[in-house]
Design an enzyme around this catalytic site. Structure first.
Site, mmCIF file in Angstrom:
data_model
loop_
_atom_site.group_PDB
_atom_site.id
_atom_site.type_symbol
_atom_site.label_atom_id
_atom_site.label_comp_id
_atom_site.label_asym_id
_atom_site.label_seq_id
_atom_site.Cartn_x
_atom_site.Cartn_y
_atom_site.Cartn_z
ATOM 1 N N ASN A 100 39.295 20.856 -26.561
ATOM 2 C CA ASN A 100 37.948 20.212 -26.258
ATOM 3 C C ASN A 100 36.749 21.194 -26.537
ATOM 4 O O ASN A 100 36.847 21.960 -25.774
ATOM 5 C CB ASN A 100 38.182 19.096 -24.800
ATOM 6 C CG ASN A 100 36.768 17.928 -24.386
ATOM 7 O OD1 ASN A 100 35.599 18.479 -25.605
ATOM 8 N ND2 ASN A 100 36.867 17.281 -23.969
ATOM 9 N N CYS A 112 30.084 16.080 -23.717
ATOM 10 C CA CYS A 112 30.378 15.579 -24.175
ATOM 11 C C CYS A 112 30.272 14.681 -25.499
ATOM 12 O O CYS A 112 30.670 14.664 -26.748
ATOM 13 C CB CYS A 112 31.869 14.791 -24.675
ATOM 14 S SG CYS A 112 33.073 16.560 -23.203
ATOM 15 N N HIS A 164 35.235 12.478 -30.197
ATOM 16 C CA HIS A 164 35.099 13.767 -30.099
ATOM 17 C C HIS A 164 36.430 13.761 -28.568
ATOM 18 O O HIS A 164 37.821 12.737 -29.149
ATOM 19 C CB HIS A 164 35.002 12.893 -28.102
ATOM 20 C CG HIS A 164 34.863 14.444 -27.369
ATOM 21 N ND1 HIS A 164 34.722 15.345 -27.970
ATOM 22 C CD2 HIS A 164 35.424 14.136 -26.640
ATOM 23 C CE1 HIS A 164 34.411 16.339 -26.909
ATOM 24 N NE2 HIS A 164 34.959 15.467 -25.643
HETATM 25 O O1 UT7 Z 1 35.824 15.129 -22.473
HETATM 26 C C1 UT7 Z 1 35.350 14.627 -21.512
HETATM 27 C C2 UT7 Z 1 35.985 13.307 -20.703
HETATM 28 N N1 UT7 Z 1 37.256 14.218 -20.223
HETATM 29 C C3 UT7 Z 1 38.136 13.683 -20.709
HETATM 30 O O2 UT7 Z 1 38.335 12.281 -21.902
HETATM 31 C C4 UT7 Z 1 39.869 14.171 -20.037
HETATM 32 C C5 UT7 Z 1 40.329 12.777 -19.386
HETATM 33 N N2 UT7 Z 1 41.183 12.762 -19.041
HETATM 34 C C6 UT7 Z 1 43.060 13.056 -19.492
HETATM 35 O O3 UT7 Z 1 42.461 13.212 -20.591
HETATM 36 C C7 UT7 Z 1 43.514 13.006 -18.458
HETATM 37 O O4 UT7 Z 1 43.722 12.328 -17.237
HETATM 38 C C8 UT7 Z 1 44.055 14.522 -18.514
HETATM 39 C C9 UT7 Z 1 45.242 15.092 -19.491
HETATM 40 C C10 UT7 Z 1 43.269 15.410 -17.670
HETATM 41 C C11 UT7 Z 1 45.522 14.586 -17.264
HETATM 42 O O5 UT7 Z 1 46.544 13.889 -17.856
HETATM 43 P P1 UT7 Z 1 47.295 12.730 -16.349
HETATM 44 O O6 UT7 Z 1 48.212 12.117 -17.662
HETATM 45 O O7 UT7 Z 1 46.237 11.819 -16.437
HETATM 46 O O8 UT7 Z 1 47.792 13.142 -15.578
HETATM 47 P P2 UT7 Z 1 48.113 13.083 -13.982
HETATM 48 O O9 UT7 Z 1 46.429 13.930 -13.317
HETATM 49 O O10 UT7 Z 1 48.023 12.210 -13.605
HETATM 50 O O11 UT7 Z 1 48.868 14.376 -13.938
HETATM 51 C C12 UT7 Z 1 50.301 13.478 -13.697
HETATM 52 C C13 UT7 Z 1 50.958 15.282 -12.832
HETATM 53 C C14 UT7 Z 1 50.622 15.406 -11.881
HETATM 54 O O12 UT7 Z 1 51.650 15.868 -11.452
HETATM 55 P P3 UT7 Z 1 52.065 14.898 -9.583
HETATM 56 O O13 UT7 Z 1 51.003 14.537 -8.470
HETATM 57 O O14 UT7 Z 1 52.182 13.246 -10.471
HETATM 58 O O15 UT7 Z 1 53.188 15.682 -8.978
HETATM 59 C C15 UT7 Z 1 49.035 17.379 -12.074
HETATM 60 O O16 UT7 Z 1 49.881 17.764 -10.807
HETATM 61 O O17 UT7 Z 1 50.370 16.086 -14.072
HETATM 62 C C16 UT7 Z 1 50.054 17.617 -12.670
HETATM 63 N N3 UT7 Z 1 49.577 18.553 -14.095
HETATM 64 C C17 UT7 Z 1 50.434 19.222 -14.411
HETATM 65 N N4 UT7 Z 1 51.765 19.214 -14.978
HETATM 66 C C18 UT7 Z 1 51.922 20.645 -15.941
HETATM 67 C C19 UT7 Z 1 48.226 18.377 -13.941
HETATM 68 N N5 UT7 Z 1 48.140 19.374 -14.705
HETATM 69 C C20 UT7 Z 1 49.357 19.704 -14.885
HETATM 70 C C21 UT7 Z 1 49.430 20.358 -15.989
HETATM 71 N N6 UT7 Z 1 50.599 21.329 -16.821
HETATM 72 N N7 UT7 Z 1 48.601 21.184 -17.006
#
Ligand code: UT7
Length: 320
Positions: A274, A104, A244
């Site tokens: 992205n 990225c 980004h």
């Molecule tokens: O560009 C390269 C660098 N990458 C980045 O900068 C990405 C950095 N990370 C992020 O942007 C975020 O971590 C994400 C957007 C990928 C995820 O957001 P989050 O707030 O960190 O969510 P999480 O991974 O902590 O998941 C929270 C909950 C989980 O459920 P439980 O374990 O709390 O029951 C996930 O299973 O949300 C669930 N979940 C979803 N629910 C509905 C994960 N993906 C989804 C989804 N739809 N697509």
């Protein structure tokens, strides 16, 4: 710039995995992304289309281009590099090309590299292109990653000038602490492709969202604040932050740290998701008409590696 016509909306995704528009919008800020559906076309095609548009718009003869630096994480082949194929498809007969592999952060790594060639005087016209068919490495059964990425390409042209514009300063960093949190697990020399790696979905993007998020928020904001500080730039001096586009919350945190008004932040993540190395030039292209010669832009990125950095760019011309 060039983005494919086909759109993959949050509602489409909710039919493929257990997700919904509300979750994706509130956690990522993405509404839809573009997908290159044609199986015979890949990142080189996207990059070549962007370059053709760039040459037409700037009235540049393809023969004048000396060098193309391609930033991509989704190359057409593991080897050879994608840059030479982009040159061929865009009709750049005199240019040589190579790829930069910084995920990225690929665009800012490639841009700073290109500016060195220009400053050295050895190459007169250099194109930097971010070209990504991300859909080729996204696992559409993994709801934690599949909403994030989209396909697209965008390119910029660098030329020599005596004026005080262009890449003024940059900070680039890398730290392999990121490997465990964000990578393609197999397909490289450490874990070559096998029946097992294919069955285990190891040829797709693997990301542990939360740790990546934590690193991204602090590190992208840190280098953006640092480049302003060491160059004596205040928020009022900055025309735009060009971040980004990985996550709206990461962008907002960076802008807050720079004390920038939200109107000075380029954001189009809702339309394209992205697109990895293409996000920053896609923004530049969409905001170009609002840019004036001498405008101070801060480009900032964070990605796999980890790689991250910021660039202070003085815009070189008034857009028509
Ligand atoms: O560009 C390269 C660098 N990458 C980045 O900068 C990405 C950095 N990370 C992020 O942007 C975020 O971590 C994400 C957007 C990928 C995820 O957001 P989050 O707030 O960190 O969510 P999480 O991974 O902590 O998941 C929270 C909950 C989980 O459920 P439980 O374990 O709390 O029951 C996930 O299973 O949300 C669930 N979940 C979803 N629910 C509905 C994960 N993906 C989804 C989804 N739809 N697509």
């Amino acid at each position: 710039m060039y983005v494919p016509e086909d759109r993959l909306t949050n509602d489409d995704l909710s039919k493929m995995v257990d997700t919904n528009d509300e979750w994706i919008m509130s956690h990522m800020g993405i509404k839809e992304r573009r997908i290159l559906k044609d199986k015979d076309k890949a990142s080189a095609f996207l990059g070549a289309q962007a370059i053709k548009n760039l040459l037409e718009k700037t009235g540049t003869n393809p023969d004048e281009i000396d060098l193309v630096i391609c930033a991509t994480v989704a190359p057409d082949y593991f080897f050879p590099a994608t840059g030479p194929q982009i040159c061929e498809q865009a009709g750049l007969t005199n240019a040589y090309a190579f790829d930069v592999h910084a995920a990225c952060s690929g665009f800012i790594y490639a841009l700073t590299t290109a500016s060195k060639f220009i400053k050295a005087g050895t190459e007169k016209k250099v194109i930097v292109v971010g070209a990504e068919k991300m859909s080729s490495i996204v696992d559409y059964t993994d709801r934690t990653t599949c909403p994030i990425f989209g396909d697209g390409a965008a390119a910029v042209l660098l030329e020599a000038t005596e004026e005080n514009v262009g890449v003024m300063d940059y900070i680039l960093r890398s730290d392999a602490v990121g490997v465990k949190h964000l990578r393609m697990k197999a397909g490289g020399s450490l874990r070559p492709a096998s029946v097992e790696t294919v069955q285990n979905h190891e040829h797709f993007i693997y990301q542990e969202g939360q740790p990546v998020f934590k690193y991204a928020v602090t590190r992208m904001a840190d280098v953006s604040a640092e480049i302003m500080e060491r160059n004596g730039l205040k928020a009022d001096d900055v025309a735009y932050l060009v971040p980004h586009q990985a996550n709206l919350r990461i962008i907002d945190a960076t802008a807050r740290r720079m004390e920038l008004d939200p109107s000075k932040v380029m954001i189009n993540i809702q339309k394209y998701g992205n697109t990895t190395a293409a996000t920053i030039p896609l923004c530049l292209c969409e905001w170009e008409k609002q840019l004036k010669k001498g405008d101070n832009l801060i480009l900032a990125a964070f990605g796999a590696g980890f790689t991250w950095g910021s660039v202070w760019l003085k815009w070189g011309y008034d857009s028509k």
